[in-house]
Motif scaffolding. Structure first.
Motif, short mmCIF file in Angstrom:
data_model
loop_
_atom_site.label_atom_id
_atom_site.label_comp_id
_atom_site.label_asym_id
_atom_site.label_seq_id
_atom_site.Cartn_x
_atom_site.Cartn_y
_atom_site.Cartn_z
N LEU A 341 -10.39 19.86 -35.52
CA LEU A 341 -10.12 21.27 -35.25
C LEU A 341 -9.33 21.35 -33.95
N VAL A 342 -8.03 21.63 -34.05
CA VAL A 342 -7.13 21.59 -32.89
C VAL A 342 -7.17 22.94 -32.17
N ILE A 343 -7.40 22.90 -30.86
CA ILE A 343 -7.46 24.09 -30.01
C ILE A 343 -6.70 23.79 -28.73
N ARG A 344 -5.95 24.75 -28.24
CA ARG A 344 -5.24 24.56 -26.98
C ARG A 344 -6.23 24.51 -25.81
N SER A 345 -5.98 23.59 -24.91
CA SER A 345 -6.89 23.42 -23.77
C SER A 345 -6.51 24.30 -22.59
N ASP A 346 -5.35 24.98 -22.64
CA ASP A 346 -4.88 25.76 -21.50
C ASP A 346 -4.96 27.26 -21.77
N GLU A 347 -5.74 27.70 -22.75
CA GLU A 347 -5.86 29.12 -23.08
C GLU A 347 -7.32 29.52 -23.10
N THR A 348 -7.54 30.83 -23.04
CA THR A 348 -8.89 31.35 -23.18
C THR A 348 -9.37 31.14 -24.61
N LEU A 375 -10.52 18.98 -31.15
CA LEU A 375 -9.45 18.24 -30.49
C LEU A 375 -8.67 19.21 -29.62
N PHE A 376 -8.74 19.03 -28.31
CA PHE A 376 -8.03 19.89 -27.37
C PHE A 376 -6.62 19.35 -27.16
N GLY A 405 -21.70 19.19 -33.01
CA GLY A 405 -22.49 18.04 -32.56
C GLY A 405 -22.00 17.46 -31.25
N ASN A 406 -21.40 18.28 -30.38
CA ASN A 406 -20.87 17.83 -29.09
C ASN A 406 -19.81 16.75 -29.26
N ARG A 407 -19.05 16.83 -30.36
CA ARG A 407 -17.94 15.90 -30.59
C ARG A 407 -16.64 16.59 -30.19
N TYR A 408 -15.94 16.03 -29.22
CA TYR A 408 -14.68 16.60 -28.78
C TYR A 408 -13.82 15.49 -28.19
N HIS A 409 -12.51 15.76 -28.12
CA HIS A 409 -11.55 14.79 -27.60
C HIS A 409 -10.36 15.56 -27.04
N VAL A 410 -9.69 14.99 -26.05
CA VAL A 410 -8.54 15.61 -25.40
C VAL A 410 -7.30 14.80 -25.71
#
Length: 747
Positions: A341-348, A375-376, A405-410
């Motif tokens: 799930l792709v989300i921008r890391s520099d936006e609200t 995925l940020f 499940g606290n799974r994230y990546h940058v």
């Protein structure tokens, strides 16, 4: 508190305009100031201050500060930017603004929810206590009602709830009297809000010393601690799953599904993962596309899907796009190993963004959350800010990451080569897959952990019971000796267990010799049993040491409990004294209620006395009015008799005409002789009589209006109503006198 006029309004008003649409804010500022003082041709990058003397509303001085479009912009690399912007804005309207006006244009709000939801997470309750929402529109569309607009937008409802449901509709196209009227209503709302804040103990305006931004030093510390805890939990999970990767059966091909809203860089993420330019990065994706490649030690299949409608999209996601997202999941049959799930890391990330993500992930299937990883993208814009701090600043984003499940990546989208960031992502996917396949193993581990926690709880419960027993029996020495005997018995039992262990060792040795003689093949098993018994022996020794420590600790706790008992007795004495003071206060309150009831009865008697006096005044005024009317009628009769008499003489008998002619001739002779001497006196008499009549009407009308105002007005506003009635009566009487004077002059 600032000085106010006699009509309870602020002589000086300081306002700050907030909002995303700079043109609407500019038009609103010009409407408030009554003329075009802000430039509407272009947006500026700094705050602009304008001031005007608004003569249409009590002549008060109004200062308006218009903020630029990115004034409330969230900066992930600089969390304190909003606080500095607010401080610089407040410096322009010293000593502080009375009200913040959040400008929201009435119209299609789909895709613009973040412009309203973002400030809610960036500004604290201090600012919202001084905020009014201004709904603006430049035209009057048919069938549009601001209440309907509020009901349709949940984000608007949340903002109104924060600012006490204070809002106003402002038509910026109105000019002249209508424009002055609606601005006057705004001033009244600001006056009421300031009065409410003052009654609550405030200064009526936001002072520079008050914090209005949500990001403060204490908030930053709490965010850092929560971010550290999240990072540690993720690392613990990875360590636990990483130890099981080698034991799990290898996966022949990793299937990855990429989803997310539009304009977040999904296609570029797919190119970076595959280390090839296979997706149309930078162009809109309309169909789900599958690509395969070998990366390092993995064989990958990546599916890129069209983005759903999120920000800047005024319509819902089309059905065709939803079908393509579902089709993309089917290309990873039987199911994808990971859903990115792709989300921008520099936006609200607001509540609307979370709802959109939850809605569209449900299209994939019920298993989606178990395999989804956030995925940020554009991680290079984070600067020195850890991604965990960005997550902790937005409640909706915390919910989403926890749901996954606290799974994230940058991902650093500028690094097209991939490298370590791709390998780390694939390792996380592999660990996640092991966690999904080994769910039963994880459940077993969790069960064991829960059982150990229950054992710890029971142990703690037992310790509390022991402490309680020692607190109760600490003063009795015999009970303490019994406890010591129990301890000695425990020591004896431990000694007996040691002897049993020694006997067991002998039996083990004999068993080993017997087994060696009988079966040589079971030698390894016997050695294993020997090691197990040795470990059990060590555990028993450790348990004995721990029990000795527990006994010493309990003794120390007993000594501490004596002080606690003394403090408890002191608290009981203080509680009794406080109860006595409460009873005295209750008696005082009852006496005050009785006194207030007596005062209310006295006020009621005074009101009845005033009503009787008003009735007497009414009767006097009625008598006065009757006298005035009779006097006016007599005067009109006298004047009409003097003017109409020659015409009446011709219509009567001849004798009356002869008498009237003689009388007229006599009068004319006297007038000819004394014309010069009597003419000034007659004019003066008529002027005095007209002035007296005008004064009589004015005075009688004032008295009558005062009496009627006092009778009609409430008890508290009797004086004001009497004064208003007196003024109205005086004006009415003056007008009646002037009219009679004009009629007399005309005749």
């Amino acid at each position: 508190m600032e000085q106010r006029g006699r009509t309870s309004h602020l002589q000086e008003l300081r306002l700050v305009l907030l909002g995303h649409d700079w043109l609407e804010k500019t038009l609103t500022g010009n409407a408030i100031l009554g003329q075009q003082m802000f430039d509407i041709s272009r947006d500026v990058k700094t705050c602009v201050r304008r001031q005007n003397q608004c003569v249409h509303r009590h002549g008060r001085k109004v200062t308006v500060v218009n903020t630029h479009e990115r004034f409330l912009h969230y900066s992930v690399g600089d969390p304190g930017l909003v606080g500095r912007n607010m401080a610089s804005c407040m410096e322009m309207c010293q000593p502080g603004p009375h009200a913040f006006l959040v400008v929201v244009p009435v119209g299609r709000h789909r895709g613009r929810e973040w412009t309203v939801e973002g400030p809610q997470e960036l500004l604290n309750h201090t600012l919202w206590r001084h905020t009014i929402v201004i709904f603006t529109r430049c035209e009057r569309p048919k069938g549009v009602c601001v209440e309907d607009f509020i009901v349709q937008c949940e984000s608007i409802q949340a903002v109104l709830k924060r600012c006490g449901n204070r809002y106003l509709l402002l038509d910026t196209s109105m000019r002249g009297t209508e424009g002055f009227t609606q601005v006057s209503h705004l001033y009244e709302k600001v006056d009421d809000m300031v009065a409410s804040n003052v009654s609550g103990g405030g200064a009526g305006y936001v002072m520079r010393s008050e914090e209005v931004a949500i990001v403060t030093e204490s908030n930053r510390k709490a965010v850092r601690e929560a971010a550290t805890m999240r990072r540690m939990n993720m690392q613990k999970t990875r360590d636990a799953l990483g130890s099981l990767v080698g034991e799990a059966r290898p996966v022949s091909q990793l299937r990855i599904l990429i989803v997310g809203p539009k304009q977040v860089g999904k296609s570029l993420v797919g190119d970076i993962i595959l280390s090839e330019n296979v997706f149309a990065a930078g162009l809109p994706t309309s169909l789900s596309t599958e690509k395969q490649a070998d990366v390092s030690r993995w064989c990958l299949m990546v599916v890129d899907t069209p983005g759903w409608h999120g920000r800047y999209c005024t319509d819902d996601t089309p059905q065709e796009v939803q079908k393509q997202i579902t089709h993309g999941a089917s290309l990873c049959a039987p199911f994808p190993h990971a859903v990115l799930l792709v989300i921008r890391s520099d936006e609200t990330f607001t509540e609307t963004d979370r709802l959109n993500a939850e809605k569209h992930l449900s299209l994939i299937g019920h298993w989606a959350w178990a395999r989804t990883m956030v995925l940020f993208s554009w991680g290079d814009r984070l600067g020195e800010t850890p991604i965990e701090e960005h997550i902790q600043r937005w409640a909706a984003l915390q919910w989403l990451v926890d749901k996954c499940g606290n799974r994230y990546h940058v991902f650093n989208n500028s690094d097209h080569a991939g490298g370590t960031q791709v390998e780390e992502l694939l390792e996380k996917i592999e660990e996640s897959e092991v966690g999904n396949d080994g769910e039963h193993l994880l459940r077993t581990i969790i069960t064991q952990q829960e059982s150990s926690r229950e054992a710890e709880k029971s142990c703690r419960k037992m310790q509390r019971q022991i402490r309680k027993a020692r607190m109760e029996n600490d003063l009795q020495r015999e009970a303490m000796e019994e406890k010591e005997k129990v301890v000695q018995d425990g020591i004896r039992s431990l000694t007996e267990k040691e002897e049993q262990i020694a006997a067991l060792r002998q039996e083990i040795e004999r068993g080993k010799e017997f087994i060696k003689e009988k079966v040589k093949e079971d030698d390894e098993k016997l050695m294993g049993r020997r090691f197990e018994f040795e470990r059990e022996n060590e555990n028993l020794k450790r348990a004995m040491v721990e029990k000795n420590r527990t006994i010493e600790h309990l003794r120390d706790r007993c000594a501490q409990q004596e002080g606690l008992i003394m403090e408890k007795e002191k608290l009981e004495r203080e509680t009794e004294a406080f109860s006595q003071r409460c009873e005295e206060k209750c008696q005082e309150v009852n006496q005050m209620k009785l006194h207030q009831r007596n005062e209310a009865e006295e006020l009621r008697d005074a009101m009845e006395h005033l009503q009787r006096e008003n009735k007497d005044a009414m009767r006097m005024l009625k008598t006065t009015l009757v006298g005035i009317q009779s006097h006016c009628q007599q005067r009109q009769t006298t004047q009409s008799g003097d003017e109409v008499q020659p015409a009446g003489v011709e219509a009567t008998s001849d004798s009356s005409a002869v008498k009237e002619q003689k009388r007229t001739s006599a009068v004319s002779n006297r007038e000819e002789s004394d014309t010069k001497s009597e003419e000034p006196q007659l004019l003066q008499a008529e002027a005095l009589q007209a002035d007296w009549t005008l004064w009589w009407f004015s005075t009688g009308g004032a008295v009558l209006g005062a009496a009627l105002g006092a009778v009609a007005g409430p008890a508290r506003g009797a004086v004001r109503s009497a004064a208003s009635g007196a003024v109205a009566g005086a004006l009415l009487g003056s007008l009646m006198g002037r009219r009679m004077e004009a009629e007399v002059s005309r005749r």
